[in-house]
Design a protein around this motif. Structure first.
Motif, PDB file in Angstrom:
ATOM      1  N   ALA A   1       0.772  -1.157  -0.160  1.00  0.00           N
ATOM      2  CA  ALA A   1      -0.157  -0.127   0.003  1.00  0.00           C
ATOM      3  C   ALA A   1       0.875   1.207   0.000  1.00  0.00           C
ATOM      4  O   ALA A   1       0.363   2.330  -0.132  1.00  0.00           O
ATOM      5  CB  ALA A   1      -0.858  -0.141   1.261  1.00  0.00           C
ATOM      6  N   LEU A   2       2.023   1.220   0.072  1.00  0.00           N
ATOM      7  CA  LEU A   2       2.963   2.297   0.087  1.00  0.00           C
ATOM      8  C   LEU A   2       3.235   3.078  -1.237  1.00  0.00           C
ATOM      9  O   LEU A   2       3.275   2.315  -2.328  1.00  0.00           O
ATOM     10  CB  LEU A   2       4.458   1.857   0.612  1.00  0.00           C
ATOM     11  CG  LEU A   2       4.501   1.407   1.866  1.00  0.00           C
ATOM     12  CD1 LEU A   2       5.862   0.814   2.225  1.00  0.00           C
ATOM     13  CD2 LEU A   2       4.045   1.982   2.990  1.00  0.00           C
ATOM     14  N   PRO A   3       3.223   4.154  -1.193  1.00  0.00           N
ATOM     15  CA  PRO A   3       3.555   4.926  -2.503  1.00  0.00           C
ATOM     16  C   PRO A   3       4.993   4.574  -2.918  1.00  0.00           C
ATOM     17  O   PRO A   3       6.031   4.262  -2.111  1.00  0.00           O
ATOM     18  CB  PRO A   3       3.560   6.418  -2.470  1.00  0.00           C
ATOM     19  CG  PRO A   3       3.623   6.699  -0.735  1.00  0.00           C
ATOM     20  CD  PRO A   3       3.169   5.290  -0.117  1.00  0.00           C
ATOM     21  N   ALA A   4       5.389   4.268  -4.196  1.00  0.00           N
ATOM     22  CA  ALA A   4       6.566   3.799  -4.796  1.00  0.00           C
ATOM     23  C   ALA A   4       7.433   4.987  -4.514  1.00  0.00           C
ATOM     24  O   ALA A   4       7.361   5.947  -5.301  1.00  0.00           O
ATOM     25  CB  ALA A   4       6.523   3.419  -6.027  1.00  0.00           C
ATOM     26  N   PRO A   5       8.820   4.984  -3.778  1.00  0.00           N
ATOM     27  CA  PRO A   5       9.774   6.166  -3.814  1.00  0.00           C
ATOM     28  C   PRO A   5      10.359   5.924  -5.038  1.00  0.00           C
ATOM     29  O   PRO A   5      11.396   7.102  -5.330  1.00  0.00           O
ATOM     30  CB  PRO A   5      10.471   5.743  -2.580  1.00  0.00           C
ATOM     31  CG  PRO A   5      10.545   4.421  -2.423  1.00  0.00           C
ATOM     32  CD  PRO A   5       9.041   3.926  -2.996  1.00  0.00           C
ATOM     33  N   GLY A   6      10.664   5.054  -5.973  1.00  0.00           N
ATOM     34  CA  GLY A   6      11.251   5.070  -7.143  1.00  0.00           C
ATOM     35  C   GLY A   6      12.303   4.110  -6.925  1.00  0.00           C
ATOM     36  O   GLY A   6      12.491   4.087  -5.648  1.00  0.00           O
ATOM     37  N   PRO A   7      13.176   3.738  -8.058  1.00  0.00           N
ATOM     38  CA  PRO A   7      14.299   2.767  -7.626  1.00  0.00           C
ATOM     39  C   PRO A   7      15.477   3.478  -7.046  1.00  0.00           C
ATOM     40  O   PRO A   7      15.566   4.687  -7.177  1.00  0.00           O
ATOM     41  CB  PRO A   7      14.851   2.107  -9.055  1.00  0.00           C
ATOM     42  CG  PRO A   7      14.124   3.131  -9.852  1.00  0.00           C
ATOM     43  CD  PRO A   7      12.978   3.968  -9.144  1.00  0.00           C
TER      44      PRO A   7
ATOM     45  N   PHE B   1      23.669  -2.297  -5.262  1.00  0.00           N
ATOM     46  CA  PHE B   1      24.550  -2.804  -4.128  1.00  0.00           C
ATOM     47  C   PHE B   1      24.665  -4.199  -3.891  1.00  0.00           C
ATOM     48  O   PHE B   1      23.446  -5.130  -4.097  1.00  0.00           O
ATOM     49  CB  PHE B   1      24.517  -2.049  -2.998  1.00  0.00           C
ATOM     50  CG  PHE B   1      23.429  -1.995  -2.233  1.00  0.00           C
ATOM     51  CD1 PHE B   1      23.159  -3.226  -1.240  1.00  0.00           C
ATOM     52  CD2 PHE B   1      22.312  -1.250  -2.605  1.00  0.00           C
ATOM     53  CE1 PHE B   1      21.726  -3.341  -0.663  1.00  0.00           C
ATOM     54  CE2 PHE B   1      21.231  -1.358  -1.974  1.00  0.00           C
ATOM     55  CZ  PHE B   1      20.781  -2.235  -0.950  1.00  0.00           C
ATOM     56  N   ASN B   2      25.479  -4.832  -3.254  1.00  0.00           N
ATOM     57  CA  ASN B   2      25.603  -6.103  -2.691  1.00  0.00           C
ATOM     58  C   ASN B   2      26.008  -5.921  -1.136  1.00  0.00           C
ATOM     59  O   ASN B   2      27.099  -4.938  -1.098  1.00  0.00           O
ATOM     60  CB  ASN B   2      26.467  -7.369  -3.239  1.00  0.00           C
ATOM     61  CG  ASN B   2      26.233  -7.475  -4.777  1.00  0.00           C
ATOM     62  OD1 ASN B   2      25.115  -7.381  -5.203  1.00  0.00           O
ATOM     63  ND2 ASN B   2      27.385  -7.693  -5.471  1.00  0.00           N
ATOM     64  N   LEU B   3      25.398  -6.434  -0.347  1.00  0.00           N
ATOM     65  CA  LEU B   3      26.052  -6.226   1.053  1.00  0.00           C
ATOM     66  C   LEU B   3      25.802  -7.816   1.711  1.00  0.00           C
ATOM     67  O   LEU B   3      24.928  -8.522   1.536  1.00  0.00           O
ATOM     68  CB  LEU B   3      25.181  -5.194   1.932  1.00  0.00           C
ATOM     69  CG  LEU B   3      23.612  -5.447   2.377  1.00  0.00           C
ATOM     70  CD1 LEU B   3      23.458  -6.418   3.749  1.00  0.00           C
ATOM     71  CD2 LEU B   3      23.203  -4.185   2.751  1.00  0.00           C
TER      72      LEU B   3
ATOM     73  N   GLN C   1      21.006  -6.151  -4.528  1.00  0.00           N
ATOM     74  CA  GLN C   1      20.076  -5.086  -5.108  1.00  0.00           C
ATOM     75  C   GLN C   1      20.331  -4.552  -6.176  1.00  0.00           C
ATOM     76  O   GLN C   1      21.347  -4.108  -6.841  1.00  0.00           O
ATOM     77  CB  GLN C   1      19.819  -4.012  -4.330  1.00  0.00           C
ATOM     78  CG  GLN C   1      18.844  -2.977  -4.467  1.00  0.00           C
ATOM     79  CD  GLN C   1      17.377  -3.386  -4.037  1.00  0.00           C
ATOM     80  OE1 GLN C   1      17.258  -4.070  -3.005  1.00  0.00           O
ATOM     81  NE2 GLN C   1      16.405  -2.970  -4.697  1.00  0.00           N
ATOM     82  N   ARG C   2      19.323  -4.453  -7.364  1.00  0.00           N
ATOM     83  CA  ARG C   2      19.627  -3.889  -8.845  1.00  0.00           C
ATOM     84  C   ARG C   2      18.393  -3.059  -9.074  1.00  0.00           C
ATOM     85  O   ARG C   2      17.556  -3.678  -9.407  1.00  0.00           O
ATOM     86  CB  ARG C   2      19.906  -5.079  -9.839  1.00  0.00           C
ATOM     87  CG  ARG C   2      21.043  -5.919  -9.543  1.00  0.00           C
ATOM     88  CD  ARG C   2      20.914  -7.002 -10.218  1.00  0.00           C
ATOM     89  NE  ARG C   2      19.685  -7.918 -10.279  1.00  0.00           N
ATOM     90  CZ  ARG C   2      19.298  -8.595  -9.306  1.00  0.00           C
ATOM     91  NH1 ARG C   2      20.000  -8.822  -8.071  1.00  0.00           N
ATOM     92  NH2 ARG C   2      17.928  -9.438  -9.254  1.00  0.00           N
TER      93      ARG C   2
ATOM     94  N   ALA D   1      15.069  -4.317  -7.983  1.00  0.00           N
ATOM     95  CA  ALA D   1      14.900  -5.825  -8.173  1.00  0.00           C
ATOM     96  C   ALA D   1      15.859  -6.209  -6.944  1.00  0.00           C
ATOM     97  O   ALA D   1      17.003  -5.726  -6.752  1.00  0.00           O
ATOM     98  CB  ALA D   1      15.257  -6.410  -9.269  1.00  0.00           C
ATOM     99  N   PHE D   2      15.651  -7.425  -6.184  1.00  0.00           N
ATOM    100  CA  PHE D   2      16.504  -7.690  -5.257  1.00  0.00           C
ATOM    101  C   PHE D   2      16.670  -9.422  -5.051  1.00  0.00           C
ATOM    102  O   PHE D   2      15.691 -10.099  -5.708  1.00  0.00           O
ATOM    103  CB  PHE D   2      16.029  -7.191  -3.913  1.00  0.00           C
ATOM    104  CG  PHE D   2      14.408  -7.748  -3.479  1.00  0.00           C
ATOM    105  CD1 PHE D   2      14.484  -8.905  -2.927  1.00  0.00           C
ATOM    106  CD2 PHE D   2      13.662  -6.759  -3.946  1.00  0.00           C
ATOM    107  CE1 PHE D   2      13.005  -9.192  -2.663  1.00  0.00           C
ATOM    108  CE2 PHE D   2      12.273  -7.197  -3.415  1.00  0.00           C
ATOM    109  CZ  PHE D   2      11.846  -8.395  -3.053  1.00  0.00           C
ATOM    110  N   ASP D   3      17.638  -9.857  -4.310  1.00  0.00           N
ATOM    111  CA  ASP D   3      17.817 -11.384  -4.142  1.00  0.00           C
ATOM    112  C   ASP D   3      18.324 -11.210  -2.691  1.00  0.00           C
ATOM    113  O   ASP D   3      19.577 -10.503  -2.632  1.00  0.00           O
ATOM    114  CB  ASP D   3      18.670 -11.939  -5.281  1.00  0.00           C
ATOM    115  CG  ASP D   3      18.269 -12.401  -6.424  1.00  0.00           C
ATOM    116  OD1 ASP D   3      16.765 -13.025  -6.540  1.00  0.00           O
ATOM    117  OD2 ASP D   3      18.614 -11.845  -7.504  1.00  0.00           O
ATOM    118  N   ILE D   4      17.599 -11.791  -1.858  1.00  0.00           N
ATOM    119  CA  ILE D   4      18.223 -11.831  -0.404  1.00  0.00           C
ATOM    120  C   ILE D   4      18.283 -13.292  -0.102  1.00  0.00           C
ATOM    121  O   ILE D   4      17.213 -14.059   0.033  1.00  0.00           O
ATOM    122  CB  ILE D   4      17.322 -10.949   0.520  1.00  0.00           C
ATOM    123  CG1 ILE D   4      17.271  -9.579  -0.223  1.00  0.00           C
ATOM    124  CG2 ILE D   4      17.976 -11.008   1.934  1.00  0.00           C
ATOM    125  CD1 ILE D   4      16.319  -8.680   0.466  1.00  0.00           C
ATOM    126  N   ASP D   5      19.358 -13.691   0.270  1.00  0.00           N
ATOM    127  CA  ASP D   5      19.674 -15.078   0.850  1.00  0.00           C
ATOM    128  C   ASP D   5      19.863 -14.847   2.553  1.00  0.00           C
ATOM    129  O   ASP D   5      20.659 -14.035   2.799  1.00  0.00           O
ATOM    130  CB  ASP D   5      20.846 -15.874   0.374  1.00  0.00           C
ATOM    131  CG  ASP D   5      20.709 -16.117  -1.146  1.00  0.00           C
ATOM    132  OD1 ASP D   5      19.712 -16.822  -1.421  1.00  0.00           O
ATOM    133  OD2 ASP D   5      21.494 -15.812  -2.099  1.00  0.00           O
TER     134      ASP D   5
END
Length: 193
Positions: free
Chosen positions: A26-32, A37-39, A60-61, A64-68
């Motif tokens: 429900a949040l407004p999108a702040p934009g990418p 980064f990778n952390l 994070q791209r 888009a994200f992938d989090i393990d």
């Protein structure tokens, strides 16, 4: 019945580990977030009397994200993948446990969520753009040490110099977000751009 309870506990435990990256549709999108980064680090989650911790690798791209996430000795590994407000939760074998709007996925698995679309900004030491910000606090070096956004209190500390291509920037290595009896703390051990 015990097997069903064990499976439910496994899913709830792993989903709670992922809470630091869950979102709210429900949040407004702040934009990418600019760039990617990778952390690598650790995440700790406290919700009421429950607490969990895990190691994490976050890529994070844009949006888009992938989090393990994984526990001691690699146990309970899960992956959160998606973009914007879409989230897919998979286990170590690659089986999809749940997918859909991030808020719905997290609500089904946890009963609450964090604002996924703004977390890439928060971990980089700033509030998300185009959303109200209150109670900004600065440290002695005039870096942002805390602020309130989306009903969360965000605290930033342990800033360190991080190489970002040819330049260098100071980023927080500890990020804490609190709301009510919920607290999520991310301790970053390595940044990469």
């Amino acid at each position: 019945m015990n097997l069903l309870l064990s499976i439910r506990n496994y899913l709830v435990f792993n989903a709670l580990l992922a809470i630091g990256v869950a979102g709210c549709a429900a949040l407004p999108a702040p934009g990418p977030a600019e760039g990617g980064f990778n952390l690598r680090g650790k995440i700790g989650v406290v919700q009421g009397s429950e607490s969990f911790s895990a190691r994490l690798l976050w890529q994070q791209r844009g949006d888009a994200f992938d989090i393990d996430l994984w526990g001691p000795l690699g146990q309970g590994r899960v992956r959160l993948s998606g973009a914007g407000n879409y989230l897919e939760l998979t286990d170590a074998d690659g089986s999809v446990l749940d997918r859909g709007p991030a808020d719905a996925v997290m609500t089904r698995n946890l009963g609450w969520s964090l604002p996924l679309t703004v977390l890439p900004y928060w971990v980089r030491g700033r509030p998300a753009p185009r959303l109200a910000v209150a109670d900004e606090i600065r440290d002695e070096a005039d870096r942002l040490a805390g602020f309130a956004q989306l009903d969360w209190r965000v605290e930033l500390d342990r800033y360190a110099a991080v190489a970002d291509g040819a330049s260098e920037q100071y980023l927080p290595n500890r990020i804490t977000a609190r709301r009510g009896d919920a607290r999520v703390r991310l301790a970053v051990s390595r940044w990469q751009f």
